[in-house]
Design a protein around this motif. Structure first.
Motif, PDB file in Angstrom:
ATOM      1  N   GLU A 164       0.806  -0.853   0.440  1.00 49.90           N
ATOM      2  CA  GLU A 164      -0.300   0.453  -0.024  1.00 49.90           C
ATOM      3  C   GLU A 164       0.631   1.437  -0.022  1.00 49.90           C
ATOM      4  O   GLU A 164       2.350   0.991  -0.022  1.00 49.90           O
ATOM      5  N   GLU A 165       0.076   2.349  -0.523  1.00 53.15           N
ATOM      6  CA  GLU A 165       1.236   3.595  -0.696  1.00 53.15           C
ATOM      7  C   GLU A 165       1.322   4.595   0.979  1.00 53.15           C
ATOM      8  O   GLU A 165       2.927   5.445   0.847  1.00 53.15           O
ATOM      9  N   LYS A 166       0.245   4.089   1.742  1.00 51.85           N
ATOM     10  CA  LYS A 166       1.184   4.643   2.737  1.00 51.85           C
ATOM     11  C   LYS A 166       0.436   3.858   4.445  1.00 51.85           C
ATOM     12  O   LYS A 166      -0.562   4.059   4.332  1.00 51.85           O
ATOM     13  N   PRO A 167       1.112   2.828   4.438  1.00 55.03           N
ATOM     14  CA  PRO A 167       1.232   2.099   4.976  1.00 55.03           C
ATOM     15  C   PRO A 167       1.637   1.979   7.011  1.00 55.03           C
ATOM     16  O   PRO A 167       2.253   3.391   7.131  1.00 55.03           O
ATOM     17  N   LYS A 168       0.984   2.194   7.960  1.00 57.64           N
ATOM     18  CA  LYS A 168       0.303   2.520   8.942  1.00 57.64           C
ATOM     19  C   LYS A 168       2.143   1.606  10.087  1.00 57.64           C
ATOM     20  O   LYS A 168       1.757   0.383  10.199  1.00 57.64           O
TER      21      LYS A 168
ATOM     22  N   VAL B 277      10.677   2.120  13.632  1.00 54.01           N
ATOM     23  CA  VAL B 277       9.200   1.364  13.730  1.00 54.01           C
ATOM     24  C   VAL B 277       8.757   0.221  13.234  1.00 54.01           C
ATOM     25  O   VAL B 277      10.252  -0.090  13.056  1.00 54.01           O
ATOM     26  N   ALA B 278       7.977  -0.133  13.676  1.00 55.10           N
ATOM     27  CA  ALA B 278       7.775  -1.525  13.824  1.00 55.10           C
ATOM     28  C   ALA B 278       5.942  -1.646  12.844  1.00 55.10           C
ATOM     29  O   ALA B 278       5.355  -1.224  12.982  1.00 55.10           O
ATOM     30  N   TRP B 279       5.712  -2.898  12.575  1.00 59.93           N
ATOM     31  CA  TRP B 279       4.486  -3.466  11.602  1.00 59.93           C
ATOM     32  C   TRP B 279       4.806  -4.765  12.412  1.00 59.93           C
ATOM     33  O   TRP B 279       4.274  -5.705  11.904  1.00 59.93           O
TER      34      TRP B 279
ATOM     35  N   PHE C 155       4.505   8.125   6.906  1.00 60.52           N
ATOM     36  CA  PHE C 155       5.447   8.341   5.752  1.00 60.52           C
ATOM     37  C   PHE C 155       5.000   9.481   5.463  1.00 60.52           C
ATOM     38  O   PHE C 155       4.560   8.670   3.810  1.00 60.52           O
ATOM     39  N   ASP C 156       5.605  10.502   4.783  1.00 62.43           N
ATOM     40  CA  ASP C 156       5.719  11.022   2.884  1.00 62.43           C
ATOM     41  C   ASP C 156       6.620  10.534   2.248  1.00 62.43           C
ATOM     42  O   ASP C 156       7.751  10.683   2.704  1.00 62.43           O
ATOM     43  N   ASP C 157       6.304  10.357   1.087  1.00 62.98           N
ATOM     44  CA  ASP C 157       7.100   9.771   0.352  1.00 62.98           C
ATOM     45  C   ASP C 157       7.809   8.425   0.625  1.00 62.98           C
ATOM     46  O   ASP C 157       9.849   8.375   0.665  1.00 62.98           O
ATOM     47  N   LEU C 158       7.496   7.171   1.375  1.00 61.80           N
ATOM     48  CA  LEU C 158       8.295   6.374   1.470  1.00 61.80           C
ATOM     49  C   LEU C 158       9.619   5.384   0.776  1.00 61.80           C
ATOM     50  O   LEU C 158       8.450   5.751   0.028  1.00 61.80           O
ATOM     51  N   GLU C 159      10.416   5.681   0.618  1.00 62.97           N
ATOM     52  CA  GLU C 159      10.855   4.944  -0.426  1.00 62.97           C
ATOM     53  C   GLU C 159      12.099   3.512   0.540  1.00 62.97           C
ATOM     54  O   GLU C 159      12.029   4.318   2.033  1.00 62.97           O
ATOM     55  N   MET C 160      11.890   2.809  -0.505  1.00 61.24           N
ATOM     56  CA  MET C 160      13.261   1.710   0.040  1.00 61.24           C
ATOM     57  C   MET C 160      14.367   1.224  -0.651  1.00 61.24           C
ATOM     58  O   MET C 160      13.828   1.766  -2.255  1.00 61.24           O
ATOM     59  N   LEU C 161      15.102   0.884  -0.817  1.00 61.95           N
ATOM     60  CA  LEU C 161      16.512   0.846  -1.268  1.00 61.95           C
ATOM     61  C   LEU C 161      15.856  -0.818  -1.007  1.00 61.95           C
ATOM     62  O   LEU C 161      16.774  -1.592   0.535  1.00 61.95           O
TER      63      LEU C 161
ATOM     64  N   PHE D 222      15.491   2.131   4.171  1.00 63.14           N
ATOM     65  CA  PHE D 222      14.248   2.879   4.117  1.00 63.14           C
ATOM     66  C   PHE D 222      14.547   4.495   4.087  1.00 63.14           C
ATOM     67  O   PHE D 222      15.074   5.023   5.792  1.00 63.14           O
ATOM     68  N   GLN D 223      13.445   5.575   3.799  1.00 60.73           N
ATOM     69  CA  GLN D 223      13.603   6.829   3.844  1.00 60.73           C
ATOM     70  C   GLN D 223      12.459   7.404   3.757  1.00 60.73           C
ATOM     71  O   GLN D 223      11.845   7.026   2.591  1.00 60.73           O
ATOM     72  N   ALA D 224      12.605   8.391   3.958  1.00 63.62           N
ATOM     73  CA  ALA D 224      10.738   9.271   4.130  1.00 63.62           C
ATOM     74  C   ALA D 224      11.416  11.029   4.123  1.00 63.62           C
ATOM     75  O   ALA D 224      12.322  11.275   4.621  1.00 63.62           O
ATOM     76  N   LYS D 225      10.675  11.727   3.664  1.00 63.23           N
ATOM     77  CA  LYS D 225      10.597  12.821   3.176  1.00 63.23           C
ATOM     78  C   LYS D 225       9.990  13.579   4.662  1.00 63.23           C
ATOM     79  O   LYS D 225      10.621  14.672   5.671  1.00 63.23           O
ATOM     80  N   GLY D 226       8.905  12.970   5.265  1.00 64.65           N
ATOM     81  CA  GLY D 226       8.374  12.920   6.867  1.00 64.65           C
ATOM     82  C   GLY D 226       7.782  12.536   7.359  1.00 64.65           C
ATOM     83  O   GLY D 226       7.187  11.018   6.510  1.00 64.65           O
ATOM     84  N   ILE D 227       7.352  12.780   8.482  1.00 67.55           N
ATOM     85  CA  ILE D 227       6.152  11.610   9.506  1.00 67.55           C
ATOM     86  C   ILE D 227       5.439  12.437   9.966  1.00 67.55           C
ATOM     87  O   ILE D 227       5.357  13.477  10.267  1.00 67.55           O
ATOM     88  N   GLU D 228       3.955  11.547  10.368  1.00 61.55           N
ATOM     89  CA  GLU D 228       3.347  11.768  10.770  1.00 61.55           C
ATOM     90  C   GLU D 228       2.439  11.141  11.419  1.00 61.55           C
ATOM     91  O   GLU D 228       2.713  10.471  11.235  1.00 61.55           O
ATOM     92  N   LYS D 229       1.285  11.334  12.801  1.00 57.89           N
ATOM     93  CA  LYS D 229       0.403  11.075  13.871  1.00 57.89           C
ATOM     94  C   LYS D 229      -0.447  10.303  12.549  1.00 57.89           C
ATOM     95  O   LYS D 229      -1.596  10.654  11.391  1.00 57.89           O
ATOM     96  N   ALA D 230      -0.768   9.068  12.196  1.00 59.00           N
ATOM     97  CA  ALA D 230      -1.982   8.346  11.531  1.00 59.00           C
ATOM     98  C   ALA D 230      -2.792   8.646  12.001  1.00 59.00           C
ATOM     99  O   ALA D 230      -3.448   8.895  13.128  1.00 59.00           O
TER     100      ALA D 230
END
Length: 122
Positions: free
Chosen positions: A28-32, A62-64, A99-105, A114-122
């Motif tokens: 998904e695009e914005k997993p929690k 973070v954990a899932w 995360f805003d724009d979560l990316e994976m290497l 993993f990297q992202a441009k930002g983080i916010e409360k879900a």
């Protein structure tokens, strides 16, 4: 539920961060995720394998738990898009985050970054 980290060896290895790869990996695009950091962690720059006295970026853990995934790091920039210092705002340990724009290497079969441009409360 299937554990996406358990199928890493079957994934294609990429040499750059990719948003599409993260979406494919998490489904998904914005997993929690669940924040398991108490604060932003600092990461220094390195040169020739030695740390420099220069801040490179921040990261959080973070954990899932819904997918039984152990904590992993997500790298964040030093400042947000407005040039303001990155903070966790009103986010605390145990909160659900996105995360805003979560990316994976996909570095290797067992090394994912993993990297992202930002983080916010879900």
């Amino acid at each position: 539920m299937a554990n996406p980290f358990g199928t890493l060896a079957k994934k294609r290895i990429d040499s750059k961060y990719s948003r599409d790869l993260a979406i494919d990996f998490f489904g998904e695009e914005k997993p929690k995720f669940t924040l398991v950091s108490c604060q932003l962690q600092e990461q220094n720059r390195f040169k020739d394998g030695k740390p420099l006295n220069e801040l490179a970026n921040y990261f959080v853990l973070v954990a899932w738990p819904e997918m039984m995934v152990e904590p992993f790091k997500v790298k964040l920039p030093l400042a947000d898009d407005n040039g303001e210092k990155m903070t966790l705002k009103n986010i605390k340990f145990g909160d659900k985050v996105v995360f805003d724009d979560l990316e994976m290497l996909d570095f290797s079969s067992y090394k994912k970054y993993f990297q992202a441009k930002g983080i916010e409360k879900a």
